[in-house]
Design a protein around this motif. Sequence first.
Motif, PDB file in Angstrom:
ATOM      1  N   SER A   1      -2.476  -1.813  -1.644  1.00  0.00           N
ATOM      2  CA  SER A   1      -3.410  -0.929  -2.352  1.00  0.00           C
ATOM      3  C   SER A   1      -3.714  -1.465  -3.751  1.00  0.00           C
ATOM      4  O   SER A   1      -4.861  -1.388  -4.214  1.00  0.00           O
TER       5      SER A   1
ATOM      6  N   CYS B   1      -6.103  -4.578  -3.240  1.00  0.00           N
ATOM      7  CA  CYS B   1      -7.440  -4.162  -2.794  1.00  0.00           C
ATOM      8  C   CYS B   1      -8.178  -3.430  -3.911  1.00  0.00           C
ATOM      9  O   CYS B   1      -9.390  -3.609  -4.084  1.00  0.00           O
ATOM     10  N   ALA B   2      -7.456  -2.606  -4.674  1.00  0.00           N
ATOM     11  CA  ALA B   2      -8.087  -1.897  -5.788  1.00  0.00           C
ATOM     12  C   ALA B   2      -8.584  -2.892  -6.837  1.00  0.00           C
ATOM     13  O   ALA B   2      -9.675  -2.726  -7.401  1.00  0.00           O
TER      14      ALA B   2
ATOM     15  N   ARG C   1      -2.635   6.360  -1.611  1.00  0.00           N
ATOM     16  CA  ARG C   1      -2.780   4.929  -1.343  1.00  0.00           C
ATOM     17  C   ARG C   1      -3.104   4.677   0.127  1.00  0.00           C
ATOM     18  O   ARG C   1      -3.878   3.768   0.453  1.00  0.00           O
TER      19      ARG C   1
ATOM     20  N   PHE D   1      -6.710   5.457   0.640  1.00  0.00           N
ATOM     21  CA  PHE D   1      -7.504   4.366   0.065  1.00  0.00           C
ATOM     22  C   PHE D   1      -7.564   3.177   1.019  1.00  0.00           C
ATOM     23  O   PHE D   1      -8.643   2.608   1.257  1.00  0.00           O
ATOM     24  N   LEU D   2      -6.424   2.783   1.587  1.00  0.00           N
ATOM     25  CA  LEU D   2      -6.408   1.635   2.497  1.00  0.00           C
ATOM     26  C   LEU D   2      -7.159   1.933   3.799  1.00  0.00           C
ATOM     27  O   LEU D   2      -7.760   1.033   4.390  1.00  0.00           O
TER      28      LEU D   2
END
Length: 281
Positions: free
Chosen positions: A32, A35-36, A211, A214-215
């Motif tokens: 996470s 990727c963020a 998280r 988000f993923l």
Amino acid sequence: MAGSGGCLPLALLATVAGWVLALARGLLFLCSERCAWLLGAPCLRRAYHAWLAGAVVLGPLLHPLADPHAILANQRNFFSRTFVASAWGWTCILAGGFALLVSYGATGRALAPLRPLARLAVGTGLQLATAAAFGLVEELTGYCYAALPAGTLLPPLPDRPGCLAAGHRWRGSLPSRPSFLLTFCCLLLAEELAVFRRYLARGHPAGAALRLVFLLNVLLLALWNVLLLGTAVYGPAYGPQLVGAAAGTLAWYLTYQGWYRARWSPGRPGAGLFPKGEPRA
């Protein structure tokens, strides 16, 4: 002895389970964070826009080299039937859930999620308006026909509903709705997920649940990219795909790059979540 022997495997399983959970949690936090950072980098987002344009414009050139037996070559494959037709629904569920968690986590206000929900409502209106516009284009540019063994019959029916009601077929220039949906959803997700980098940099609460959501959005974004490329490579016609993708890009530009910058609008992602004057991540 028998009792201690029976407890040993249970203790070993509990230890292994603890290691697995710790490893999974570590991977979740690491993925996470990475990727963020990627989605929040302005230069990489501009490169992503160039990738989308290249996939749509140059993708059909790969058709002669593509495998005709690949799963995406079949227009009725599992992914097209399950995801493409309802791409907007999947995007609303995951992006909406992520935006709700981020908005509330950054502000603690119950009304903060209204902004992202308003953006999704605007997107829903754009989907409906575009579908109606595409149908109008098909009717204005089309004609009624019936395929017969001796040739093609052209019944004198000027509109699509009357043609279909009479059992005939209507052939018109219909922009690609899958290209529109996938392009708009890709651009929207890239905008909505980019805010997570600033969210983490300011130390807001980011537990495993947030998280993970988000993923899941990142995976959905990756899936939309694969399906968009597959649509471009294996699609039946180049022009309708290009028009559909252009319409999706225009819808994103008019909202996220245009109207959402105005004062009286739902606002861009992150608007109102972070105090002004703080340095960007």
